[in-house]
Each structure stands twice: as C-alpha cells, then as structure tokens.
Enzyme design. Structure first.
Site, PDB file in Angstrom:
ATOM      1  CG  ASP A  27      67.826   8.572 -12.369  1.00 43.48           C
ATOM      2  OD1 ASP A  27      68.595   9.224 -13.264  1.00 43.48           O
ATOM      3  OD2 ASP A  27      67.331   9.277 -11.339  1.00 43.48           O
ATOM      4  CE1 TYR A  32      66.551  12.047  -6.515  1.00 42.57           C
ATOM      5  CE2 TYR A  32      67.238  10.109  -7.794  1.00 42.57           C
ATOM      6  CZ  TYR A  32      66.792  11.299  -8.107  1.00 42.57           C
ATOM      7  OH  TYR A  32      66.725  12.506  -8.887  1.00 42.57           O
ATOM      8  CD  GLN A 142      66.852  11.521 -14.904  1.00 42.60           C
ATOM      9  OE1 GLN A 142      66.444  11.632 -14.017  1.00 42.60           O
ATOM     10  NE2 GLN A 142      67.097  11.004 -15.137  1.00 42.60           N
ATOM     11  CE1 TYR A 170      60.658  14.724 -12.058  1.00 46.65           C
ATOM     12  CE2 TYR A 170      62.747  15.607 -14.335  1.00 46.65           C
ATOM     13  CZ  TYR A 170      61.604  16.173 -13.309  1.00 46.65           C
ATOM     14  OH  TYR A 170      61.597  16.805 -12.717  1.00 46.65           O
TER      15      TYR A 170
HETATM   16  N1  LIG Z   1      65.603  14.651 -12.448  1.00 42.24           N
HETATM   17  C1  LIG Z   1      65.173  14.949 -12.061  1.00 42.24           C
HETATM   18  O1  LIG Z   1      65.141  15.604 -10.995  1.00 42.24           O
HETATM   19  C2  LIG Z   1      63.930  13.720 -10.927  1.00 42.24           C
HETATM   20  C3  LIG Z   1      62.753  14.004 -10.402  1.00 42.24           C
HETATM   21  C4  LIG Z   1      62.135  13.072  -9.841  1.00 42.24           C
HETATM   22  C5  LIG Z   1      62.019  11.758  -9.987  1.00 42.24           C
HETATM   23  N2  LIG Z   1      63.300  11.815 -10.835  1.00 42.24           N
HETATM   24  C6  LIG Z   1      63.731  10.127 -11.431  1.00 42.24           C
HETATM   25  O2  LIG Z   1      62.937   9.197 -11.433  1.00 42.24           O
HETATM   26  C7  LIG Z   1      62.372   8.458 -10.871  1.00 42.24           C
HETATM   27  C8  LIG Z   1      60.959   8.111 -10.383  1.00 42.24           C
HETATM   28  O3  LIG Z   1      60.137   8.998 -10.515  1.00 42.24           O
HETATM   29  P1  LIG Z   1      58.992   9.304  -8.976  1.00 42.24           P
HETATM   30  O4  LIG Z   1      59.652   8.584  -8.284  1.00 42.24           O
HETATM   31  O5  LIG Z   1      59.540  10.748  -8.577  1.00 42.24           O
HETATM   32  O6  LIG Z   1      57.885   9.079  -9.332  1.00 42.24           O
HETATM   33  P2  LIG Z   1      56.988   7.623  -9.905  1.00 42.24           P
HETATM   34  O7  LIG Z   1      58.278   6.829  -9.814  1.00 42.24           O
HETATM   35  O8  LIG Z   1      56.415   8.265 -10.896  1.00 42.24           O
HETATM   36  O9  LIG Z   1      56.452   7.273  -8.658  1.00 42.24           O
HETATM   37  C9  LIG Z   1      56.674   6.372  -7.747  1.00 42.24           C
HETATM   38  C10 LIG Z   1      55.359   6.274  -6.530  1.00 42.24           C
HETATM   39  O10 LIG Z   1      54.931   5.686  -7.534  1.00 42.24           O
HETATM   40  C11 LIG Z   1      54.664   4.575  -6.649  1.00 42.24           C
HETATM   41  N3  LIG Z   1      54.551   3.171  -7.583  1.00 42.24           N
HETATM   42  C12 LIG Z   1      55.184   2.871  -8.291  1.00 42.24           C
HETATM   43  N4  LIG Z   1      55.263   1.738  -9.658  1.00 42.24           N
HETATM   44  C13 LIG Z   1      53.956   1.704  -8.635  1.00 42.24           C
HETATM   45  C14 LIG Z   1      52.467   0.952  -9.573  1.00 42.24           C
HETATM   46  N5  LIG Z   1      52.256  -0.139 -10.490  1.00 42.24           N
HETATM   47  N6  LIG Z   1      51.359   1.204  -8.240  1.00 42.24           N
HETATM   48  C15 LIG Z   1      50.445   2.050  -8.411  1.00 42.24           C
HETATM   49  N7  LIG Z   1      51.613   2.543  -7.224  1.00 42.24           N
HETATM   50  C16 LIG Z   1      53.520   2.958  -7.996  1.00 42.24           C
HETATM   51  C17 LIG Z   1      55.892   4.433  -5.993  1.00 42.24           C
HETATM   52  O11 LIG Z   1      56.122   3.552  -4.606  1.00 42.24           O
HETATM   53  P3  LIG Z   1      56.617   1.836  -4.350  1.00 42.24           P
HETATM   54  O12 LIG Z   1      58.135   2.540  -4.201  1.00 42.24           O
HETATM   55  O13 LIG Z   1      55.713   2.272  -2.228  1.00 42.24           O
HETATM   56  O14 LIG Z   1      56.513   0.247  -4.932  1.00 42.24           O
HETATM   57  C18 LIG Z   1      56.194   5.088  -5.550  1.00 42.24           C
HETATM   58  O15 LIG Z   1      55.685   6.312  -4.384  1.00 42.24           O
HETATM   59  C19 LIG Z   1      62.832   8.873  -9.341  1.00 42.24           C
HETATM   60  O16 LIG Z   1      63.302   7.645  -8.873  1.00 42.24           O
HETATM   61  C20 LIG Z   1      63.929   9.251  -9.585  1.00 42.24           C
HETATM   62  O17 LIG Z   1      65.242   8.346 -10.449  1.00 42.24           O
HETATM   63  C21 LIG Z   1      63.836  12.320 -11.166  1.00 42.24           C
END
Ligand SMILES: NC(=O)c1ccc[n+]([C@@H]2O[C@H](COP(=O)([O-])OP(=O)(O)OC[C@H]3O[C@@H](n4cnc5c(N)ncnc54)[C@H](OP(=O)(O)O)[C@@H]3O)[C@@H](O)[C@H]2O)c1
Length: 256
Positions: A27, A32, A142, A170
């Site tokens: 995604d 981004y 999403q 997400y």
């Molecule tokens: N549609 C929207 O408006 C929207 C908004 C926000 C996000 N998103 C999508 O959703 C995806 C995920 O959401 P997000 O990045 O906001 O939050 P998330 O997946 O809840 O958290 C990501 C963070 O958690 C860390 N992490 C990942 N796995 C871990 C684990 N097993 N243990 C400890 N820490 C861990 C990552 O660190 P590292 O990177 O250092 O591994 C990163 O800092 C995004 O990449 C994006 O594609 C969409």
C-alpha cells in the site's frame, strides 16, 4: 518510506524481504514522501511486479476528472509499472465524488487501474458515494482500525460487509503507540508472542479485513509475518475485548 534518501537501501531491502516471506500486497500513496515512497517501491518490486497487489492513492486536491488521470500516470511512472491493482481517493476533499469516480472508471477502462475505492470515508460518505454513477464499483474503504480505534464497527464495517466490500485496516498497531499497553502485553506474555502480533492477530481475525502494517526494520517484517501462525483463543479475545472495548455508540471516523 521514501522520506529520507539515506534510508532507501534499507527500505528497499525490507520490502524485498517481505516479498520473499510471502507478502502479496503493498500500500502506498502519491502523498507518502511526496512520491518518494512510490519510487522506493518501484525499485523494490522491479522484476517482481506480478507477485504484488499494488495499491496507491490520489490526493483529494488532485482528484478532478483530469487531475486524477495525470496523478495516476505520475504514480505509475514512479512505481515503474503499467497498472495499479487498486487506486484510492486518499480522503474526501472538495472535488465532487462524481468527477473522481468518472476519472477512476476511465482509468479502469484504459487498463491503468484494475479496481478503485476510497479511504477515510465514514458511513455517510460511503452512502453518498455509492449513490453516484460507478459508486457500486467501490472495492474498498481504507480506514484507521485497530484495538484502540473501533468506531468503524458501528457502521462502516456493517455497511461494507453487507455489500461484500472488504475494509483495509491502516495503522493496525497505532504506529507503535499501543505496544506498551498492559492489556496487550498481558495477552502477549501469556501466549509467548509479541504485543504487535496480538494486535495484528486480533485484526486478522475480523471478517473481510485486510491488515496493512508498515515495517522498514527487518525484525519487524519477520515478526509481523509471524502473526499468520497465531490464532487467538476465546480467552485472548475476551481479555482484549475487556481492555479495548468498542465505543458505546456511533463516533465520527478517526483519521491519522
Ligand atoms: N489511508 C490513510 O489515510 C492511511 C493513513 C496512515 C497509514 N496508512 C497506510 O497504512 C500503513 C500502516 O500504517 P502506519 O504506518 O500509520 O502504522 P502502523 O503500521 O500501525 O505502524 C508502523 C510503525 O510501527 C513500527 N512497527 C512495525 N512493526 C512493528 C513491530 N512488530 N514491533 C514494533 N514496532 C513495529 C514501524 O517501525 P519500522 O518502520 O521501523 O519497522 C513503524 O514505526 C502505512 O504504511 C500506509 O500504507 C494509510
């Protein structure tokens, strides 16, 4: 990803590791890293495009009839591919939905996207969108959905489920901010797994829900994929229900 040049090799490696371990969906969004994330992904999936279901999103301010098509073509160039599997409106802006849907449909007819949908749409937005021409083709919403944000269970999830529309969850681990919470840690220690795995397993257990954690650290990538071997039992789910109850009534959709 794609925000800092010096991190690019590690980010590309993390995505490739995910693919090696069986990840099939990536995604991203033009937002981004202002295109940087799409460039990282383009490099990571080079030669492996057919292994991946690729999702990107258009900024609301670009989502006009012509702007959507131009934004999609820019995304395709950065991703070094000729098609997106799914293209989403990132959140609702001022451009009439009918215009964006018309643009999505023209991109679909041209084979540049295979499916389209929305993101951060609350139930009233979904109802309005579905009443538009091509609105019945919306393939997903999403949304922010995790143990700490369960408002979607009131209306967004039931609305989508009734129509066979899967939801993409997400920020499934609240960007890391939930991992120290006692309610998560106690289940994790009883089961001998990590708090992140408990949070992801709980979401994976929800029907018609696609879970999209982000990880650029190889340890996190492996740990998150390990969740696929976890099945929470009744006691685990009851404890999580107690520690993270859903809101008692409709709340507006939360966003990150
Ligand atoms: N549609 C929207 O408006 C929207 C908004 C926000 C996000 N998103 C999508 O959703 C995806 C995920 O959401 P997000 O990045 O906001 O939050 P998330 O997946 O809840 O958290 C990501 C963070 O958690 C860390 N992490 C990942 N796995 C871990 C684990 N097993 N243990 C400890 N820490 C861990 C990552 O660190 P590292 O990177 O250092 O591994 C990163 O800092 C995004 O990449 C994006 O594609 C969409």
């Amino acid at each position: 990803m794609g925000e800092r040049k010096e991190k690019r090799p590690a980010e590309v490696a993390a995505i490739r590791l995910g693919l090696d371990l069986g990840v099939t969906l990536i995604d991203t969004a033009e937002m981004y890293g202002e295109g940087g994330a799409e460039e990282v992904i383009g490099e990571a999936v080079a030669g492996r495009r057919s292994e991946v279901f690729l999702v990107s999103k258009v900024y609301p301010h670009n989502a006009t009839r012509r702007g959507t098509v131009a934004a999609c073509e820019r995304s395709l160039r950065r991703l070094k591919t000729d098609r997106l599997d799914l293209y989403l409106l990132h959140w609702r802006g001022r451009v009439p939905l009918a215009e964006t849907l018309e643009a999505f449909e023209s991109l679909r007819s041209a084979g540049k996207i295979l499916e389209y949908g929305v993101s951060n749409f609350d139930a009233p937005d979904l109802i309005e969108a579905s009443g538009q021409r091509y609105g019945d083709r919306i393939a997903t919403d999403q949304v922010l959905y995790n143990l700490m944000h369960r408002g979607v269970e009131w209306d967004v999830l039931p609305w989508c489920r009734a129509r066979g529309v899967p939801v993409m969850a997400y920020s499934p681990i609240e960007q890391g901010a939930m991992l120290d919470l006692a309610g998560l840690k106690s289940v994790a220690s009883r089961r001998g797994i990590t708090p992140a795995q408990v949070a992801l397993a709980w979401l994976l257990h929800q029907r018609d829900t696609i879970v999209i954690p982000k990880a650029s650290d190889a340890v996190h990538v492996r740990e998150n994929l390990g969740t696929l071997d976890v099945t929470l039992d009744e006691q685990d789910r009851a404890d999580l229900e107690h520690a993270f109850p859903p809101p008692e009534g409709k709340v507006s959709l939360d966003m990150k």
